[in-house]
Design an enzyme around this catalytic site. Structure first.
Site, PDB file in Angstrom:
ATOM      1  N   HIS A 155       0.857  -1.189   0.000  1.00 30.31           N
ATOM      2  CA  HIS A 155       0.000   0.000   0.000  1.00 30.31           C
ATOM      3  C   HIS A 155       0.889   1.233   0.000  1.00 30.31           C
ATOM      4  CE1 HIS A 155       0.968  -0.608   4.202  1.00 30.31           C
ATOM      5  NE2 HIS A 155       0.505   0.582   4.512  1.00 30.31           N
ATOM      6  N   HIS A 157       1.561   3.842   1.914  1.00 25.74           N
ATOM      7  CA  HIS A 157       2.090   4.574   3.061  1.00 25.74           C
ATOM      8  C   HIS A 157       3.604   4.603   2.890  1.00 25.74           C
ATOM      9  CE1 HIS A 157      -1.566   3.972   5.975  1.00 25.74           C
ATOM     10  NE2 HIS A 157      -1.598   5.140   5.359  1.00 25.74           N
ATOM     11  N   ASP A 164       6.229   4.439   4.599  1.00 27.45           N
ATOM     12  CA  ASP A 164       7.174   3.479   5.194  1.00 27.45           C
ATOM     13  C   ASP A 164       7.331   2.229   4.322  1.00 27.45           C
ATOM     14  OD1 ASP A 164       4.446   3.102   6.050  1.00 27.45           O
ATOM     15  OD2 ASP A 164       5.087   1.723   7.639  1.00 27.45           O
ATOM     16  N   HIS A 165       6.429   2.049   3.335  1.00 26.94           N
ATOM     17  CA  HIS A 165       6.464   0.832   2.513  1.00 26.94           C
ATOM     18  C   HIS A 165       7.072   1.036   1.127  1.00 26.94           C
ATOM     19  CE1 HIS A 165       4.020  -1.672   5.298  1.00 26.94           C
ATOM     20  NE2 HIS A 165       3.799  -0.456   5.779  1.00 26.94           N
ATOM     21  N   HIS A 173      -6.924  -2.028   5.893  1.00 34.06           N
ATOM     22  CA  HIS A 173      -6.015  -0.992   6.387  1.00 34.06           C
ATOM     23  C   HIS A 173      -6.573   0.414   6.173  1.00 34.06           C
ATOM     24  CE1 HIS A 173      -2.263   0.317   7.987  1.00 34.06           C
ATOM     25  NE2 HIS A 173      -1.771   0.802   6.865  1.00 34.06           N
ATOM     26  N   ASP A 231       0.268  -4.224   6.043  1.00 30.45           N
ATOM     27  CA  ASP A 231      -0.424  -3.619   7.187  1.00 30.45           C
ATOM     28  C   ASP A 231      -1.894  -4.005   7.143  1.00 30.45           C
ATOM     29  OD1 ASP A 231       2.017  -2.463   7.469  1.00 30.45           O
ATOM     30  OD2 ASP A 231       1.310  -0.380   7.445  1.00 30.45           O
ATOM     31  N   HIS A 256       6.418  -5.414  11.470  1.00 27.21           N
ATOM     32  CA  HIS A 256       5.834  -4.076  11.565  1.00 27.21           C
ATOM     33  C   HIS A 256       5.691  -3.698  13.037  1.00 27.21           C
ATOM     34  CE1 HIS A 256       3.207  -0.638  10.424  1.00 27.21           C
ATOM     35  NE2 HIS A 256       3.780  -0.765   9.249  1.00 27.21           N
TER      36      HIS A 256
HETATM   37 ZN   LIG Z   1       0.195   1.443   6.461  1.00 30.33          ZN
HETATM   38 ZN   LIG Z   2       3.314   0.535   7.624  1.00 31.39          ZN
END
Ligand SMILES: [Zn+2]
Ligand SMILES: [Zn+2]
Length: 312
Positions: A64, A66, A68-69, A141, A215, A274
């Protein structure tokens, strides 16, 4: 091919924010000579160096959008180009993947020496590789988010050597032909005998299977539909049970919920990832998950690698 090695490198096991010892999400799966990345958080390149994985990636699957990914993708594609890559690279992901890849092209200002393609996936979409398939399923999510299932093709059943000999097949090359699924013909006292592989081969055996949720909130019906009987379930375990309310609020799972999911899909091993930066260890995570799941529970540290072997 049935005897390929299958290795999972946990290059980033942090959630949202990096910590001094955990990087944002990045899981590298190497099967034989194929290398797939699942998420590519900031700092992925240095983790790849530390784990000695090299930078050659055949495909990237993003769960997805976000940051951080995916933040690690920007640097990684520059390095692959710098290293002379000419093979196209496909980035797979949920809705918004085309916009992401457009942005990547724009920011690289045409500097990349290879083509980047985008492919949007949704629940049930699959991507075929030699000997295995990666299938997407919907995560929960609060935004378009996917989990991924990597599943190998079934392997041939066991060869019944004694049965083959009793049918008059001489040990040697004919064994191999039967094992490869070929029908053979034998001459016995001037009469032709046909032997089908099904007479000497057992039922096909399952290939190995890895499920990565990305997530997600606690157990989803799509996970139970697509993720049954994995050798390894890599599950969001951002929080321990003291933060169960917060987990739900932010569309993440607790380690106990990851344990429930692992039990529901009959996983062999559960890997908790995570992990929120608020935790300095994962003792409570592992304990919480073990209360719900009697299989193997691990909370891998960054750079840990596990090899998935055949269970039968
Ligand atoms: Zn996320
Ligand atoms: Zn994340």
């Amino acid at each position: 091919m049935s005897g390929e090695t299958l290795q999972v490198y946990f290059l980033g096991t942090a959630g949202a924010l990096p910590t001094p010892v955990r990087n944002p999400p990045c899981i590298l799966i190497r099967r034989g000579t194929d290398t797939l990345l699942f998420d590519c958080g900031e700092g992925a390149q240095q983790q790849m160096m530390r784990a000695r994985c090299g930078f050659t990636v055949d495909a990237i699957f993003v769960t997805h959008w976000h940051a951080d990914h995916f933040l690690g993708i920007f640097g990684l594609v520059q390095t692959m180009s710098f290293n002379g890559r000419t093979d196209p690279l496909t980035i797979y992901g949920p809705f918004w993947v085309h916009e992401f890849v457009d942005c990547l092209r724009l920011l690289s200002k045409g500097n990349l020496k290879f083509e980047i393609q985008s492919a949007e996936l949704s629940q049930g979409s699959w991507v075929r590789f030699t000997g295995y398939t990666v299938t997407a399923f919907a995560a929960n999510h609060g935004m378009p988010a996917l989990g991924y299932v990597l599943e190998e093709d079934p392997r041939p059943g066991r060869f019944d050597r004694d049965r083959a000999v009793s049918l008059g097949v001489p040990p040697g090359p004919l064994f191999g032909r039967l094992q490869r699924g070929e029908t053979i013909t034998l001459q016995k006292e001037g009469i032709e005998h046909t032997i089908h592989p099904s007479e000497v081969m057992g039922v096909p055996r399952k290939g190995r299977k890895i499920v990565y949720t990305g997530d997600t909130r606690n157990i989803t019906t799509s996970l139970t539909e697509y993720g049954q009987d994995p050798d390894l379930l890599i599950h969001d375990a951002t929080y321990d049970e003291t933060e169960v309310k917060r987990a739900s609020e932010f569309y993440h799972a607790t380690a106990a919920q990851a344990g429930e999911a692992a039990a529901a899909v009959n996983a062999h091993t559960l890997a908790l990832v995570h992990i929120s930066s608020r935790y300095t260890d994962t003792v409570s995570h592992v304990k919480d998950a073990k209360e719900k799941f009697s299989g193997n529970v691990i909370a891998p540290k960054d750079l840990e690698m596990i090899e998935i072997t055949f269970r039968d």
